[in-house]
Design an enzyme around this catalytic site. Structure first.
Site, PDB file in Angstrom:
ATOM      1  N   GLN A   1     -17.239   8.604 -11.188  1.00  0.00           N
ATOM      2  CA  GLN A   1     -18.613   8.585 -11.701  1.00  0.00           C
ATOM      3  C   GLN A   1     -18.805   7.350 -12.566  1.00  0.00           C
ATOM      4  OE1 GLN A   1     -20.389  12.626 -12.555  1.00  0.00           O
ATOM      5  NE2 GLN A   1     -18.514  12.762 -13.725  1.00  0.00           N
TER       6      GLN A   1
ATOM      7  N   ILE B   1     -18.811   3.379 -14.000  1.00  0.00           N
ATOM      8  CA  ILE B   1     -19.393   2.110 -13.543  1.00  0.00           C
ATOM      9  C   ILE B   1     -18.715   0.961 -14.284  1.00  0.00           C
ATOM     10  CG2 ILE B   1     -21.618   2.993 -12.770  1.00  0.00           C
ATOM     11  CD1 ILE B   1     -21.694   1.595 -16.144  1.00  0.00           C
TER      12      ILE B   1
ATOM     13  N   HIS C   1     -21.904   6.829  -8.593  1.00  0.00           N
ATOM     14  CA  HIS C   1     -23.093   6.387  -9.326  1.00  0.00           C
ATOM     15  C   HIS C   1     -23.397   4.911  -9.083  1.00  0.00           C
ATOM     16  CE1 HIS C   1     -22.672  10.089 -12.150  1.00  0.00           C
ATOM     17  NE2 HIS C   1     -23.060  10.391 -10.943  1.00  0.00           N
TER      18      HIS C   1
ATOM     19  N   CYS D   1     -33.294  -6.696  -6.691  1.00  0.00           N
ATOM     20  CA  CYS D   1     -34.682  -6.769  -7.157  1.00  0.00           C
ATOM     21  C   CYS D   1     -35.432  -5.594  -6.526  1.00  0.00           C
ATOM     22  CB  CYS D   1     -35.307  -8.090  -6.746  1.00  0.00           C
ATOM     23  SG  CYS D   1     -37.094  -8.114  -7.005  1.00  0.00           S
TER      24      CYS D   1
ATOM     25  N   CYS E   1     -35.878 -11.451 -11.156  1.00  0.00           N
ATOM     26  CA  CYS E   1     -35.522 -11.913  -9.821  1.00  0.00           C
ATOM     27  C   CYS E   1     -35.859 -13.407  -9.700  1.00  0.00           C
ATOM     28  CB  CYS E   1     -36.295 -11.104  -8.795  1.00  0.00           C
ATOM     29  SG  CYS E   1     -36.110 -11.729  -7.125  1.00  0.00           S
TER      30      CYS E   1
ATOM     31  N   GLY F   1     -10.873  13.520 -16.936  1.00  0.00           N
ATOM     32  CA  GLY F   1     -11.889  13.067 -17.890  1.00  0.00           C
ATOM     33  C   GLY F   1     -13.331  13.240 -17.462  1.00  0.00           C
TER      34      GLY F   1
ATOM     35  N   ALA G   1      -5.931  11.467 -21.296  1.00  0.00           N
ATOM     36  CA  ALA G   1      -5.568  10.972 -19.969  1.00  0.00           C
ATOM     37  C   ALA G   1      -4.478   9.897 -20.043  1.00  0.00           C
ATOM     38  CB  ALA G   1      -6.806  10.423 -19.268  1.00  0.00           C
TER      39      ALA G   1
HETATM   40  P1  NAD Z   1     -18.954  13.277 -19.762  1.00  0.00           P
HETATM   41  O1  NAD Z   1     -19.228  12.397 -20.962  1.00  0.00           O
HETATM   42  O2  NAD Z   1     -19.896  14.332 -19.450  1.00  0.00           O
HETATM   43  O3  NAD Z   1     -17.497  13.935 -19.908  1.00  0.00           O
HETATM   44  C1  NAD Z   1     -16.386  13.229 -20.287  1.00  0.00           C
HETATM   45  C2  NAD Z   1     -15.267  14.232 -20.570  1.00  0.00           C
HETATM   46  O4  NAD Z   1     -14.080  13.494 -20.799  1.00  0.00           O
HETATM   47  C3  NAD Z   1     -15.528  15.105 -21.801  1.00  0.00           C
HETATM   48  O5  NAD Z   1     -15.405  16.467 -21.447  1.00  0.00           O
HETATM   49  C4  NAD Z   1     -14.419  14.668 -22.780  1.00  0.00           C
HETATM   50  O6  NAD Z   1     -13.885  15.757 -23.495  1.00  0.00           O
HETATM   51  C5  NAD Z   1     -13.379  14.091 -21.866  1.00  0.00           C
HETATM   52  N1  NAD Z   1     -12.557  13.038 -22.466  1.00  0.00           N
HETATM   53  C6  NAD Z   1     -12.924  12.084 -23.367  1.00  0.00           C
HETATM   54  N2  NAD Z   1     -11.875  11.280 -23.642  1.00  0.00           N
HETATM   55  C7  NAD Z   1     -10.827  11.742 -22.910  1.00  0.00           C
HETATM   56  C8  NAD Z   1      -9.482  11.337 -22.773  1.00  0.00           C
HETATM   57  N3  NAD Z   1      -8.984  10.299 -23.458  1.00  0.00           N
HETATM   58  N4  NAD Z   1      -8.674  12.033 -21.923  1.00  0.00           N
HETATM   59  C9  NAD Z   1      -9.162  13.098 -21.229  1.00  0.00           C
HETATM   60  N5  NAD Z   1     -10.435  13.537 -21.331  1.00  0.00           N
HETATM   61  C10 NAD Z   1     -11.261  12.856 -22.151  1.00  0.00           C
HETATM   62  O7  NAD Z   1     -18.756  12.231 -18.592  1.00  0.00           O
HETATM   63  P2  NAD Z   1     -18.840  12.411 -17.030  1.00  0.00           P
HETATM   64  O8  NAD Z   1     -18.368  13.771 -16.620  1.00  0.00           O
HETATM   65  O9  NAD Z   1     -18.195  11.209 -16.460  1.00  0.00           O
HETATM   66  O10 NAD Z   1     -20.393  12.362 -16.653  1.00  0.00           O
HETATM   67  C11 NAD Z   1     -21.425  11.805 -17.399  1.00  0.00           C
HETATM   68  C12 NAD Z   1     -21.979  10.458 -16.931  1.00  0.00           C
HETATM   69  O11 NAD Z   1     -21.492   9.431 -17.773  1.00  0.00           O
HETATM   70  C13 NAD Z   1     -21.661   9.962 -15.586  1.00  0.00           C
HETATM   71  O12 NAD Z   1     -22.880   9.855 -14.937  1.00  0.00           O
HETATM   72  C14 NAD Z   1     -21.084   8.524 -15.784  1.00  0.00           C
HETATM   73  O13 NAD Z   1     -21.651   7.646 -14.828  1.00  0.00           O
HETATM   74  C15 NAD Z   1     -21.572   8.153 -17.143  1.00  0.00           C
HETATM   75  N6  NAD Z   1     -20.778   7.255 -17.993  1.00  0.00           N
HETATM   76  C16 NAD Z   1     -19.852   6.383 -17.466  1.00  0.00           C
HETATM   77  C17 NAD Z   1     -19.070   5.599 -18.321  1.00  0.00           C
HETATM   78  C18 NAD Z   1     -18.053   4.645 -17.726  1.00  0.00           C
HETATM   79  O14 NAD Z   1     -18.297   4.079 -16.668  1.00  0.00           O
HETATM   80  N7  NAD Z   1     -16.890   4.473 -18.383  1.00  0.00           N
HETATM   81  C19 NAD Z   1     -19.208   5.727 -19.710  1.00  0.00           C
HETATM   82  C20 NAD Z   1     -20.179   6.623 -20.204  1.00  0.00           C
HETATM   83  C21 NAD Z   1     -20.952   7.386 -19.335  1.00  0.00           C
HETATM   84 ZN    ZN Z   2     -37.592 -10.217  -6.138  1.00  0.00          ZN
END
Ligand code: NAD
Ligand code: ZN
Length: 250
Positions: free
Chosen positions: A105, A107, A124, A132, A156, A196, A240
């Site tokens: 999920q 990015i 995602h 654009c 753009c 995570g 993790a």
């Molecule tokens: P979420 O924030 O809903 O859940 C993250 C989970 O990870 C939480 O339950 C938390 O307890 C757990 N967590 C935090 N640190 C941890 C660690 N060190 N080890 C293990 N677990 C840990 O995130 P989600 O389920 O990915 O969904 C929410 C949305 O957030 C998605 O749409 C995603 O695209 C977006 N997002 C992405 C990023 C990224 O790309 N790094 C950052 C923020 C949000």
């Molecule tokens: Zn354009």
């Protein structure tokens, strides 16, 4: 480390060792140890920029400047971020011939930066490219970053229209092709490892159920409880970056 936790780590490691088609599903929790906060951590970016407002497609169409205000901050975090031991453990698992694919999920491109070469299903979308919305011209990330450095809101270069990364926002459809690919490898997996994710967001959170129904063992590694704990064969509560190297050490 507590005894039950050690027991669960051992159990999960054995499942992985005895599996041939491991599929990993990652959420923002795998990247918090790389310095990118998830949606939940207090005091984080997401308290300042409510993602439901700043990362909302309708909002972007009306006012791209708000979207780019958030993206500028996200880019500052994502660009220098480095893969942590959890991302690297997945490369080890791949080298052992166990890992068949990563569904994410995220990015932040940290699986790619870590050197994962298995197919990566970015549910995602991807911030490696931008489009654009007015004339559909595609741009490379670097072109957008150059503009971000020079001015407030990238536009753009063909039509002066509204441009955004190819990451989906709230109220935008998931990339269907990617979702279908993710469902296919999930169905074929014999071990489905979630790392995570709070498993709150649908349809991503349906994947552990699909895996279970297809006969896979489901392992959930997360700091806290998730929405889908009831389908898991093993649940490990921990960081993790600390746990993953242990799970692939066989
Ligand atoms: P979420 O924030 O809903 O859940 C993250 C989970 O990870 C939480 O339950 C938390 O307890 C757990 N967590 C935090 N640190 C941890 C660690 N060190 N080890 C293990 N677990 C840990 O995130 P989600 O389920 O990915 O969904 C929410 C949305 O957030 C998605 O749409 C995603 O695209 C977006 N997002 C992405 C990023 C990224 O790309 N790094 C950052 C923020 C949000
Ligand atoms: Zn354009």
């Amino acid at each position: 480390m507590s005894k039950p936790k050690m027991k669960n780590i051992k159990k999960a490691k054995n499942i992985i060792k005895n599996s041939e088609n491991v599929v990993v599903f990652t959420g923002s929790g795998i990247s918090t140890e790389s310095g990118i906060p998830d949606f939940r951590s207090p005091g984080g970016l997401w308290e300042k920029y409510d993602p439901y407002v700043y990362a909302n497609y309708d909002m972007f169409l009306k006012d791209p400047e708000k979207y780019w205000e958030l993206e500028r901050e996200v880019t500052k975090m994502v660009e220098p971020a480095l893969p942590n031991p959890a991302h690297k453990a997945l490369v080890t698992l791949e080298q052992k011939g166990k890992l068949k694919g990563i569904i994410t999920q995220n990015i932040d491109m940290l699986h790619q930066k870590a050197g994962s070469e298995v197919p990566i299903y970015e549910l995602h979308g991807s911030a490696m490219t931008a489009t654009c919305v007015d004339c559909e011209t595609k741009f490379k990330r670097e072109e957008i970053l150059e503009q971000l450095e020079e001015r407030k809101t990238p536009v753009c270069s063909e039509c002066d229209g509204r441009v955004k990364f190819d990451v989906i926002l709230f109220h935008e459809a998931l990339p269907m092709h990617t979702l279908m690919g993710a469902q296919e490898i999930t169905t074929d997996s014999d071990c489905f490892l979630v790392i995570g994710s709070s498993l709150v967001v649908s349809p991503a959170n349906q994947l552990p159920i699909l895996a279970k129904q297809s006969g896979a063992k489901v392992i959930i590694l997360n700091l806290e409880e998730t929405q889908m704990d009831e389908v898991a064969d093993v649940i490990i509560h921990g960081k993790a970056g600390e746990i993953m190297p242990k799970l692939v050490n066989f």
